[in-house]
Design a protein around this motif. Sequence first.
Motif, short mmCIF file in Angstrom:
data_model
loop_
_atom_site.label_atom_id
_atom_site.label_comp_id
_atom_site.label_asym_id
_atom_site.label_seq_id
_atom_site.Cartn_x
_atom_site.Cartn_y
_atom_site.Cartn_z
N THR A 265 -1.53 -9.17 13.77
CA THR A 265 -0.95 -7.94 14.34
C THR A 265 -0.69 -6.95 13.18
O THR A 265 -1.11 -5.80 13.40
CB THR A 265 0.53 -8.53 14.68
OG1 THR A 265 0.47 -9.28 15.86
CG2 THR A 265 1.15 -6.99 15.49
N PHE A 266 -0.43 -7.48 12.10
CA PHE A 266 -0.19 -6.37 10.59
C PHE A 266 -1.64 -5.79 10.31
O PHE A 266 -1.75 -4.50 10.57
CB PHE A 266 0.12 -7.40 9.72
CG PHE A 266 0.05 -6.53 8.35
CD1 PHE A 266 -1.06 -7.05 7.53
CD2 PHE A 266 0.75 -5.58 7.81
CE1 PHE A 266 -1.27 -6.45 6.15
CE2 PHE A 266 0.49 -4.97 6.83
CZ PHE A 266 -0.45 -5.47 5.79
N VAL A 267 -2.58 -6.64 10.44
CA VAL A 267 -3.89 -6.09 10.31
C VAL A 267 -4.64 -5.20 11.41
O VAL A 267 -5.06 -4.08 10.97
CB VAL A 267 -5.00 -7.25 10.10
CG1 VAL A 267 -6.45 -6.98 10.04
CG2 VAL A 267 -4.78 -8.14 8.69
N ALA A 268 -4.28 -5.62 12.54
CA ALA A 268 -5.05 -4.85 13.55
C ALA A 268 -4.19 -3.33 13.48
O ALA A 268 -4.91 -2.44 13.75
CB ALA A 268 -4.60 -5.43 15.06
N TYR A 269 -3.02 -3.30 13.59
CA TYR A 269 -2.26 -1.98 13.50
C TYR A 269 -2.57 -1.20 12.33
O TYR A 269 -2.36 0.18 12.24
CB TYR A 269 -0.93 -2.15 13.97
CG TYR A 269 -0.81 -2.49 15.38
CD1 TYR A 269 -0.81 -3.87 16.00
CD2 TYR A 269 -0.90 -1.42 16.38
CE1 TYR A 269 -0.83 -4.13 17.45
CE2 TYR A 269 -0.89 -1.78 17.70
CZ TYR A 269 -0.85 -3.21 18.16
OH TYR A 269 -0.75 -3.57 19.59
N LEU A 270 -2.58 -1.97 11.13
CA LEU A 270 -2.58 -1.22 9.84
C LEU A 270 -4.03 -0.64 9.97
O LEU A 270 -4.27 0.89 9.73
CB LEU A 270 -2.78 -2.34 8.70
CG LEU A 270 -2.85 -1.48 7.20
CD1 LEU A 270 -1.75 -0.47 6.99
CD2 LEU A 270 -3.05 -2.66 6.29
N ARG A 271 -5.16 -1.36 10.42
CA ARG A 271 -6.44 -0.54 10.47
C ARG A 271 -6.49 0.49 11.52
O ARG A 271 -7.18 1.84 11.08
CB ARG A 271 -7.36 -1.64 10.91
CG ARG A 271 -7.85 -2.70 10.07
CD ARG A 271 -8.99 -3.85 10.48
NE ARG A 271 -9.39 -4.59 9.47
CZ ARG A 271 -10.57 -4.26 8.77
NH1 ARG A 271 -11.01 -3.06 8.94
NH2 ARG A 271 -10.93 -4.97 7.81
N GLU A 292 6.78 -2.10 13.48
CA GLU A 292 7.42 -2.42 14.68
C GLU A 292 6.59 -2.96 15.57
O GLU A 292 7.09 -4.08 16.16
CB GLU A 292 7.27 -0.77 15.26
CG GLU A 292 8.47 -0.01 14.88
CD GLU A 292 9.65 -0.44 15.34
OE1 GLU A 292 10.66 -0.82 14.45
OE2 GLU A 292 9.80 -0.81 16.62
N GLN A 293 5.20 -3.22 15.35
CA GLN A 293 4.35 -4.27 16.00
C GLN A 293 4.60 -5.55 15.53
O GLN A 293 4.70 -6.63 16.46
CB GLN A 293 2.80 -3.79 15.77
CG GLN A 293 2.67 -2.13 16.54
CD GLN A 293 2.67 -2.28 18.12
OE1 GLN A 293 2.58 -3.04 18.80
NE2 GLN A 293 2.98 -1.07 18.45
#
Length: 311
Positions: A265-271, A292-293
């Motif tokens: 989740t961290f990687v998807a939304y950071l990208r 938040e995600q």
Amino acid sequence: YVKSTKEILEKASKERYAVGAFNFNNMEFLQAILEAAEEEKAPVIVATSEGAIKYIGKGDIEAGAKLAVEMVRTYAEKLSVPVALHLDHGRDFKIIMAAIKAGYSSVMIDASHLPFEENLRETKRIVEIAHAVGISVEAELGKLKGIEDNVVEKESVLVDPEEAKVFVKETEVDFLAPAIGTSHGAFKFKGEAQLDFERLKKVKEYTQIPLVLHGASMVPQDVVKLANEYGAELSGAKGVPEDMLKKAIELGINKINTDTDLRITFVAYLRKILSEDKSQIDPRKIFGPVFEQVKEIVKERIRIFGSSGKA
Ligand SMILES: O=C(COP(=O)(O)O)NO
Ligand SMILES: [Ca+2]
Ligand code: NA
Ligand SMILES: [Zn+2]
């Protein structure tokens, strides 16, 4: 507020629900996990691996353990839900002792890569020390595939329920992680997901203690897809389906270790955020929405585990 892992898990075992044990490596993951628990009115366990302690302390183990304890205490004392700090996959005696000294509520001694008698002996040693200072202990029987920080377990060797009965009786360990087919990371199953529920049922019957599921991340395909859309290469990622998690909880799993779902989740939304907000350079404006995600995925897990409202 801070509460002991043992009290949190014994209540869960009695009432047949599971509590999330969410791994963190920094302040933002810890904040997201604790906010999620507070919003779900759920008890929660936060965990650091040995690698996380080294990362937080920049190689200084005492400093890392101390900072983890102080971050958790500082946040937890303001919350209305019970929070416990746990050492995940302890293997190095010095690090296990540092965690106990720093104020962790529970420690895992993971000697499951050793032959049964050696695992039993190592676990018994840690239990004697930890119990002498009021700390609870988790151990593991059977092997998970995947990288456990510094061990690559080639084969997943499933737990033997008869061994589990002897192991728990001899070691007096407080919680047991029986290997029933999961593995760490985002690529858990080549074919269909499969867990050995028969073994799990027997282990609960023979030991009657809180049980732990490692490698339990669900690896949500929508989040994997989002990450890949923004340049990640996570094709073939597969986790534990919801119905299997629920069945494992019915059969006696009370602590569910979750790390990979937060990472994906961290990687998807950071990208996503970095590619959309191209002029943004304030880390708070980048990490804010990303975590938040992460908070939302933790809330979803807490609901699936059945610990919402159980604070
Ligand atoms: O077992 C875990 C986490 O497993 P996942 O990789 O499935 O999140 N931590 O000890
Ligand atoms: Ca292990
Ligand atoms: Na653990
Ligand atoms: Zn694990």
